[in-house]
Design an enzyme around this catalytic site. Structure first.
Site: not given
Length: 271
Positions: A71, A110, A125
């Site tokens: 991420c 995250h 995202d």
């Protein structure tokens, strides 16, 4: 002054040939192309190597070496791109609750992005692995929003939001986040922990994911799944290292490094 990203190299990598004004249409096109072209993968943490998060290393790995990342790598790279195009972007952090009780307190492990478009807040995202967001969400609560893949929604919980995806007709919680801005230093600390702690799932197993036009590819160790959009799921076990390497290269689009340590790590995966 932030270093300037190589936009032509990025657009070549994701195959984006359209216009680039700072609009929702541009953002949606980039997000969809990024998710399809640059895979989610944890080869570096899996081998005990903390990923570098500075722009030069992100460009080398994700744009020029045919690799993916997790991420922080995906969303930091995208944040550089969007700022260079004139978008107003802030980094956020989330507590992952996928496959866990929705009220469990987990670490802020995250990264996601807050993007202002014409004064309206949106969420982007491209780094959540098997259920990465392939569209752009308005930051509004309790509204089902379509994406190129599953419907998503945001649920207001006290002073935060819970991200949910509709999977096989049921809403599944993915993570919980608030709007406190995060910075490079915050991500560096968290990334180092996740890529070095012996109990981190990024250290203990192989993970890969990719969202193409009509399906999602997902790999956990030797278990490979293809989730067809609105259809069935195919599952199989990759018994040999040759199979693993072929699927990582052909289905996930990862250019595997010529690294004997990687070969040994793949061989050690439980069968």
């Amino acid at each position: 002054m932030q270093p300037a990203i190589d936009l032509p190299a990025y657009f070549r990598r994701i195959g984006h040939h359209g216009p680039t004004p700072a609009t929702r249409d541009t953002l949606a096109a980039i997000v969809r192309a990024h998710a399809a072209a640059i895979p989610f993968e944890n080869l570096d943490p899996f081998l005990g190597r903390p990923p570098a998060l500075d722009l030069a290393d992100l460009e080398k790995k994700l744009l020029h070496d045919g690799r993916g990342g997790y991420c922080f790598e995906h969303n930091l790279l995208l944040s550089h791109v969007l700022r260079a195009l004139g978008f107003q972007v802030r980094g956020l952090a989330a507590r992952v609750i996928w496959n866990q009780p929705a009220d469990r307190i987990t670490p802020r492990s995250h990264m996601l992005l807050h993007v202002d478009l014409d004064g309206q807040p949106h969420i982007v995202d491209v780094g959540f692995g098997g259920l990465t967001l392939t569209g752009v969400l308005q930051l509004v609560a309790h509204v089902e929003q379509p994406t190129p893949h599953e419907p998503f929604r945001l649920v207001a919980v006290d002073d935060s939001f819970r991200m949910e995806a509709q999977v096989r007709g049921e809403w599944q919680p993915l993570y919980r986040f608030d709007l406190q801005e995060q910075f490079q230093a915050d991500y560096e600390v968290t990334s180092y922990f996740l890529s070095t702690h012996p109990n981190s799932h990024f250290r203990t197993g192989l993970i890969a994911a990719r969202a193409t036009a009509d399906r999602r590819h997902a790999l956990r160790n030797r278990s490979y799944a293809v989730h067809h959009l609105g259809g069935d799921t195919e599952r199989r076990v990759l018994d040999t290292t040759d199979e693993l390497r072929r699927v990582l290269g052909e289905e996930f689009g990862i250019t595997l490094p010529d690294d004997p340590e990687l070969e040994r790590a793949l061989d050690r995966l439980p069968r």
